[in-house]
Each structure stands twice: as C-alpha cells, then as structure tokens.
Design a protein around this motif. Structure first.
Motif, PDB file in Angstrom:
ATOM      1  N   GLY A   1      45.846  32.142  27.856  1.00 57.12           N
ATOM      2  CA  GLY A   1      47.009  32.128  28.243  1.00 57.12           C
ATOM      3  C   GLY A   1      46.830  31.969  30.988  1.00 57.12           C
ATOM      4  N   TYR A   2      45.605  31.866  30.394  1.00 60.00           N
ATOM      5  CA  TYR A   2      44.518  31.577  31.561  1.00 60.00           C
ATOM      6  C   TYR A   2      44.036  30.353  31.665  1.00 60.00           C
ATOM      7  N   GLU A   3      44.317  29.742  33.099  1.00 60.03           N
ATOM      8  CA  GLU A   3      43.983  28.359  32.830  1.00 60.03           C
ATOM      9  C   GLU A   3      42.714  28.517  34.563  1.00 60.03           C
ATOM     10  N   LEU A   4      41.762  27.552  34.382  1.00 56.95           N
ATOM     11  CA  LEU A   4      40.407  27.698  35.440  1.00 56.95           C
ATOM     12  C   LEU A   4      41.387  27.262  36.651  1.00 56.95           C
ATOM     13  N   VAL A   5      41.056  28.058  37.872  1.00 61.48           N
ATOM     14  CA  VAL A   5      41.914  27.598  38.929  1.00 61.48           C
ATOM     15  C   VAL A   5      40.552  26.287  39.840  1.00 61.48           C
ATOM     16  N   TYR A   6      39.357  27.742  39.961  1.00 64.41           N
ATOM     17  CA  TYR A   6      38.616  27.413  41.083  1.00 64.41           C
ATOM     18  C   TYR A   6      36.998  27.500  40.518  1.00 64.41           C
TER      19      TYR A   6
ATOM     20  N   MET B   1      37.214  34.173  28.665  1.00 68.34           N
ATOM     21  CA  MET B   1      37.743  33.433  30.219  1.00 68.34           C
ATOM     22  C   MET B   1      39.093  33.912  28.926  1.00 68.34           C
ATOM     23  N   LYS B   2      40.132  34.649  29.973  1.00 68.52           N
ATOM     24  CA  LYS B   2      41.596  35.576  28.901  1.00 68.52           C
ATOM     25  C   LYS B   2      42.049  34.412  28.734  1.00 68.52           C
TER      26      LYS B   2
END
Lengths: 76, 253
Positions: free
Chosen positions: B4-9, B1-2
């Motif tokens: 600054g990004y969070e898991l949404v789905y 995962m990059k």
C-alpha cells in the motif's frame, strides 16, 4: 491509523550531519545517540513512525542520498 | 517495501553507491546528487561529460556514472572548451570550487564565458579553501576568520570578495547566469530546475550557462552542519544575493 509515509535510512550511508532532522516538518527523525555505524557516526533513524507524512524533505536535503521515501498509495 | 505504499524518492541511479569523501553536511554531495538526478530525468547519462577541478571535488568522477575528465588546477573551463568543440553534441559541464574557478582559474573562466563556449559551469562557492585546511579564498567574506586571516578578512589589505555571478553576467557570451543555494529542501528543488534549464539552453546552443551555488563548509567554518546553514542564511546570502542574473531566453517566452 497507519502513517502516511515512511523512510528507509541507510545506516552506513548516513554521516550524521543532522540536516534531515533539522528540516523534517513533523520532527519524526532523530540521530541515534546511543549507537554508531562502522564509521563511528551517529546515524539518523525514523524515531516516530506514526507521524511521518512522506514529504521527502529529508531525502531532498540529504547530502549523501542515504534516504529512500515511501508514501501511502492513493489508489488503495 | 510495505504493502500500500509507493516509492516517492530514491537515490539517483547514476550516482554510484560509493561513499563520498565529503565531510558530513557538505553541499558538494547535495550538488552531486541533484546533478545526477537531472541527468537521470533527462536520460542523458550516455551523452554527458563532466570536468572535475582540483579542490574538494577533485574526486567527483568517482561518484558520477558518466564520462569525466580531471583538469589541472583552474583549467577546467579550458579543458571543457576543447571537449565541447570536438564533441558539440555532448552535454559538457565543469564542476569547480571557488579556489579553482575564482582564484587560479579566473582567466580561463572569464575568457571562456566571453567566448560564449557552449557548456555549463557549476561554481561551488563556500568562501574558503576547504581541501587544504580552511585558508582565505577570493570569495571569503569581509571580517570572516580563516586560518590565514585569523583576525578576519581585512579588505584594505586583501581586497573585497569576488562576486563571480555578477561579473560573468556582464559578458555577452553568457546565455544564463544564476546564483543558487541548497540550504533548504525548497531551494534544492529550485536548484534542480535551474540545472535542467542550463542543460536545455546548452542543447539549444545559446551560449555559456553559469550556475553559482552558495555552499557551506562546516569543517572550514568550524561549526556544525546545522549551524553552517545559519551562516549561509545570515552572512553569505547578504553578500551573494540569489536570483537570475542573466537569461537570454526570458524575452522569447
């Protein structure tokens, strides 16, 4: 400017139905017409990384749950 | 995962990673997915028992990581009645197609609804017998071409399509009855809320909860998955209107 979100699509999990491509509001997904997965199906991929907004519409409609969605964190 | 990004789905945990046998674009897979999402969110995977039918969804137990029983053709409601009566604390649901629920299993369905058995029925209505090669079903629309009605369904000869949701909503044992569709992301999200509500009503023991899902069958209708959405929107929803047909909790809120 970095994209607001991005998606990961499982190549082997995708059946190429195209529902995610049809329902993407910013049209950032496409079917890979020059390649297939091991089942011989044209899989979906993120063709325009810049425009993805991480709305998760593609993942919600995906019948085979092949899509994982990430969105830019607000805190950072 | 990059960064600054969070898991949404992500794929629900209780939906096993096994590849589903359904055709590309089939709403059966979508329905499996959202049922498992609700089970995950409510944390009831250990307390849920499903009953799978005969039809396309006969292998539902292969994909959901919960307890399952496979019933004889049309008898899912009878089997679920037995399970729920012997294990009243568990969440029990049947998952049936139109050939199973509205054709061979009509008697079991009507009578278990009438008795007010306290489980949930998921009825997947795609207006065709998908598994056996696209024959005419009781729910096939007037004029719709199938392999056993090549000139279109003639209602003078074979009768009218069955509206199951309207039919069972007349029965006093039914606590909640709604017709859903999964053709857009918004409708899928709405359907998830209805499934959650059905399980909540089941927990309160108010009676039968019946959710009819207007589904598609790209293979049986002989069109692409995206074209099948148009058929659902233009033809199916005209004869099978969406909405809550009965809700005993509506007045108490």
């Amino acid at each position: 400017m970095a994209a607001k979100g991005f998606v990961e699509i499982s190549v082997e999990g995708c059946k190429g139905c195209g529902l995610c491509v049809h329902h993407c509001p910013v049209k950032c997904l496409s079917l890979k017409m020059d390649d297939t997965n091991s089942f011989g199906l044209h899989y979906a991929y993120l063709s325009n990384e810049e425009t993805c907004i991480g709305c998760a519409n593609c993942a919600v409609i995906c019948p085979d749950a092949a899509i994982t969605v990430y969105r830019k964190s607000k805190a950072v | 995962m990059k960064d600054g990004y969070e898991l949404v789905y992500k794929r629900p945990d209780t939906l096993l990673s096994k590849r589903m046998h359904y055709c590309p674009g089939c709403f059966h897979s979508t329905m499996h997915k959202i049922i498992m999402e609700v089970v995950d969110e409510m944390g009831i995977a250990e307390e849920t028992i499903g009953v799978s039918p005969v039809g396309c969804s006969v292998f539902a137990y292969d994909y959901m990581d919960i307890d399952f029983q496979q019933a004889a053709h049309g008898r899912a409601c009878a089997v679920a009645t037995g399970i729920k009566r012997s294990l009243p604390d568990k969440f029990v649901f049947t998952y049936q197609g139109d050939g199973d629920l509205a054709a061979i299993g009509t008697a079991e369905t009507i009578h278990s609804c009438n008795r007010g058995e306290n489980f949930t029925i998921f009825f997947i209505n795609n207006a065709i017998y998908g598994m056996t090669g696209g024959q005419m079903a009781p729910t096939t629309l007037e004029g719709q071409k199938t392999s056993t009605s090549p000139y279109g369904r003639d209602v003078k000869h074979v009768g009218h399509p069955l509206r199951m949701a309207e039919m069972v909503s007349q029965l006093p044992g039914v606590a909640y009855c709604e017709r859903l569709v999964l053709n857009t992301p918004a409708n899928v999200r709405k359907a998830k809320k209805s499934i959650k509500k059905a399980f909540d009503i089941q927990k309160q023991g108010l009676g039968m909860t019946f959710l009819e899902v207007v589904s598609n069958c790209p293979s049986g209708w002989k069109c692409s998955p995206v074209q099948s959405l148009d058929f659902v929107g233009e033809n199916m929803l005209k004869y099978y209107p969406l909405g809550v047909k009965k809700d005993v909790t509506a007045n108490s809120n």
